[in-house]
Scaffold this active site. Structure first.
Site, PDB file in Angstrom:
ATOM      1  N   SER A 148     -26.026  -7.457  25.740  1.00  0.00           N
ATOM      2  CA  SER A 148     -25.041  -8.099  26.606  1.00  0.00           C
ATOM      3  C   SER A 148     -24.563  -9.402  25.948  1.00  0.00           C
ATOM      4  O   SER A 148     -24.147  -9.382  24.789  1.00  0.00           O
ATOM      5  CB  SER A 148     -25.688  -8.339  27.973  1.00  0.00           C
ATOM      6  N   ASP A 299     -23.000   2.741  30.939  1.00  0.00           N
ATOM      7  CA  ASP A 299     -22.660   1.322  31.117  1.00  0.00           C
ATOM      8  C   ASP A 299     -21.148   1.199  31.303  1.00  0.00           C
ATOM      9  O   ASP A 299     -20.370   1.464  30.394  1.00  0.00           O
ATOM     10  CB  ASP A 299     -23.117   0.560  29.862  1.00  0.00           C
ATOM     11  N   HIS A 332     -25.604  -0.732  32.693  1.00  0.00           N
ATOM     12  CA  HIS A 332     -25.786  -1.856  31.778  1.00  0.00           C
ATOM     13  C   HIS A 332     -27.250  -2.315  31.707  1.00  0.00           C
ATOM     14  O   HIS A 332     -27.755  -2.666  30.646  1.00  0.00           O
ATOM     15  CB  HIS A 332     -24.882  -3.006  32.239  1.00  0.00           C
ATOM     16  N   ASP A 333     -27.930  -2.301  32.845  1.00  0.00           N
ATOM     17  CA  ASP A 333     -29.326  -2.730  32.927  1.00  0.00           C
ATOM     18  C   ASP A 333     -30.263  -1.955  32.014  1.00  0.00           C
ATOM     19  O   ASP A 333     -31.366  -2.420  31.724  1.00  0.00           O
ATOM     20  CB  ASP A 333     -29.831  -2.564  34.363  1.00  0.00           C
TER      21      ASP A 333
END
Lengths: 354, 206
Positions: A148, A299, A332-333
């Site tokens: 990220s 994501d 995304h996590d």
């Protein structure tokens, strides 16, 4: 299990920022794991994401329940093996976990900077980290890795300090935020600017929505009700997802400064390698690092095609680059939670650098 | 593995030193590793399997995890000296699209594929009445990734119909006696087809 302590490094000389302003003296909170070898060639810098900090691995000495945010990835025998490598993680400037940020005291005024803190960029964060590396006697990093916003820093390291980076591992990141991702950031910032105290949990809730995929929300919460069998027919918490988001938002206020959130998200918003360098090719033209770029299939915040753009630019430049698309439903996590495959890829990638 | 050696020795004659190579469906990267060692090529492999990507990383090969059915977007026109599609064509959903993409990005296109026209495979159907399997085609009908059944003859016809020019055909005989037979027998005698292609559009450039 070993515990770790957070260290602090202070650099008195003011940092010239991308905005033209200066910031100084600066302090960086950092932690290190493993030992630096005699030739200082086994150092790996881990860059944290928006809400991360310097405590990346192990138990913290102040609190055994306070585990590092990437403890699954860093440690003896793990992807970043502390038996072989010297791992460093520092809190970014602008942050609120021990490094100089809006909540720090401005030595010129004797009060906290607050919103008088200068706007910082990803390059500024990296510039500050470079000072820390110089302080630690590391002229070249074996690897800079991060997911990220951490990935943005990793790429910036390879671009801004090409001779200092042997390999670069940006995970679930982008060379610039998509307008949609930018929009979510802006809503969060607006919530904070309207009311910092109530706005920060809202911003965090919005953030958490963007870190999960629809599928992972369905898997984790579905439409399940929170400790009730039917709707309450009022505005109390009904749904599990509602309870989760509220909990995440409220928990965040205890550990994060609203101004830091504004400043760091602004740095993310401003990050645009093509704008800064003319094109992605120009951005990466002088990099010396070997790249391992990875994206997460589900994501939608930092989508795989954004990572592929980075990879294609590197391929057009004939730079060594490997691209992995991690198949995960967790959005995304996943870079923090569902990263087994990446963990498998890192050790052989590190060995290939020898 | 004799088959692989024969294939490699032919490929080595076709791939110039220090050329820029793209290996589509590069598998575990063994071919690129050999080409890097013996021809000092630069380049990338593309493969969809994570395990293959991992093998490539172990060998220090730059690899892109992706699906060839999505084409080669992001790769500029004529940016490679050689693009290889070795023993992968039979798994490709849109062969015309991919071959045109290959011709777009590279000066030289090399395609190899398992030849279903080989006499041993033909005889398995004829005598046993079963879907043939071999060293090159070890899969049963229900678990094969090979969605295309291609013969050398089919491939030549395919190229004619789609304006793809065959520059060279290399019959890969499993033993030296193959060369005693006329080249037109390749469809019967070769377990693999190897073709060097160019687009009619770029005629004369290479």
């Amino acid at each position: 299990m070993p515990t770790v302590a957070s260290l602090a490094f202070t650099s008195v000389e003011p940092l010239s920022l991308e905005s033209g302003q200066t910031l100084g003296p600066i302090t960086l909170a950092y932690e290190t794991y493993g030992s630096l070898n005699a030739s200082h060639s086994n150092a790996i810098l881990v860059c944290h994401a928006l809400s991360g900090d310097a405590h990346a691995a192990f138990q913290h000495e102040t609190d055994p329940t306070y585990m590092g945010w990437w403890d699954s990835f860093i440690g003896p025998g793990k992807a970043l093996d502390t038996d072989h490598y010297y791992i460093i993680c520092s809190n970014v400037i602008g942050g609120c976990k021990g490094s100089t940020g809006p909540a720090s005291i401005n030595p010129a005024t004797g009060t906290a900077y607050g919103t008088t803190f200068p706007i910082i960029t990803i390059s500024d964060m990296v510039k500050a980290q470079k000072r820390l590396m110089d302080h630690l006697g590391i002229s070249q990093l074996l690897m800079v890795i991060g997911g990220s916003m951490g990935g943005m820093q990793a790429m910036t390291w390879a671009i801004d300090f090409p001779d200092s980076v042997r390999s670069c591992v940006p995970i679930a990141t982008t060379s610039k935020l998509s307008p949609q991702a930018l929009a979510f950031d802006i809503v969060g910032q607006n919530a904070i600017m309207t009311n910092p105290e109530k706005g920060l949990p809202l911003a965090r809730m919005i953030g958490h929505i963007t870190y999960l995929s629809n599928e992972s929300m369905a898997l984790k919460f579905g439409r399940k009700l929170q400790e009730k069998t039917d709707y309450s027919y009022d505005f109390s918490t009904d749904f599990q997802i509602e309870s989760y988001l509220k909990y995440q938002g409220e928990k965040f206020v205890d550990r994060f400064d609203a101004n830091s959130y504004l400043y760091i998200t602004k740095a993310i918003d401003y990050f645009d390698l093509s704008k800064k360098h003319g094109s992605l090719e120009q951005a990466f033209a002088h990099t010396q690092a070997k790249f391992l770029v990875s994206a997460i299939s589900s994501d939608w915040l930092y989508q795989p095609h954004e990572s592929r753009e980075i990879v294609h630019a590197l391929m057009r430049l004939n730079k060594p680059v490997t691209y992995i698309e991690l198949d995960s439903p967790y959005g995304h996590d996943a870079f923090l939670m569902d990263n087994d495959k990446l963990a498998q890829a890192i050790p052989p990638f590190l060995e290939s650098l020898q | 593995m004799i088959q692989d050696d024969i294939l490699l020795s032919h490929l080595l004659t076709l791939i110039p030193h220090r050329s820029r190579v793209l290996d589509l469906g590069c598998g575990d990267g063994h071919l690129l590793a050999q080409l890097k060692r013996l021809r000092q090529v630069e380049g990338y492999g593309i493969d969809k399997s994570f395990d293959n990507v991992l093998s490539c990383i172990r060998q220090g090969i730059s690899v892109y995890q992706g699906n060839l059915n999505e084409g080669l977007s992001g790769i500029p026109d004529q940016s490679y000296d050689v693009v290889l599609l070795s023993q992968t064509l039979q798994e490709i959903r849109k062969p015309v699209f991919l071959l045109n993409e290959m011709l777009r990005v590279s000066k030289k296109v090399i395609v190899t594929f398992p030849n279903f026209g080989h006499w041993r495979l033909r005889s398995q159907i004829f005598f046993k009445g079963q879907t043939p399997t071999s060293e090159t085609l070890p899969f049963d009908w229900y678990d094969t990734p090979n969605i295309r059944i291609i013969t050398i003859k089919d491939f030549k016809k395919f190229c004619r119909h789609h304006g793809i020019q065959i520059l060279e055909e290399h019959p890969l005989y499993p033993n030296p006696f193959g060369h005693l037979f006329p080249k037109s027998w390749s469809n019967l005698l070769c377990e693999k087809g190897l073709f060097v292609l160019m687009s009619d559009r770029t005629e004369g450039e290479f």
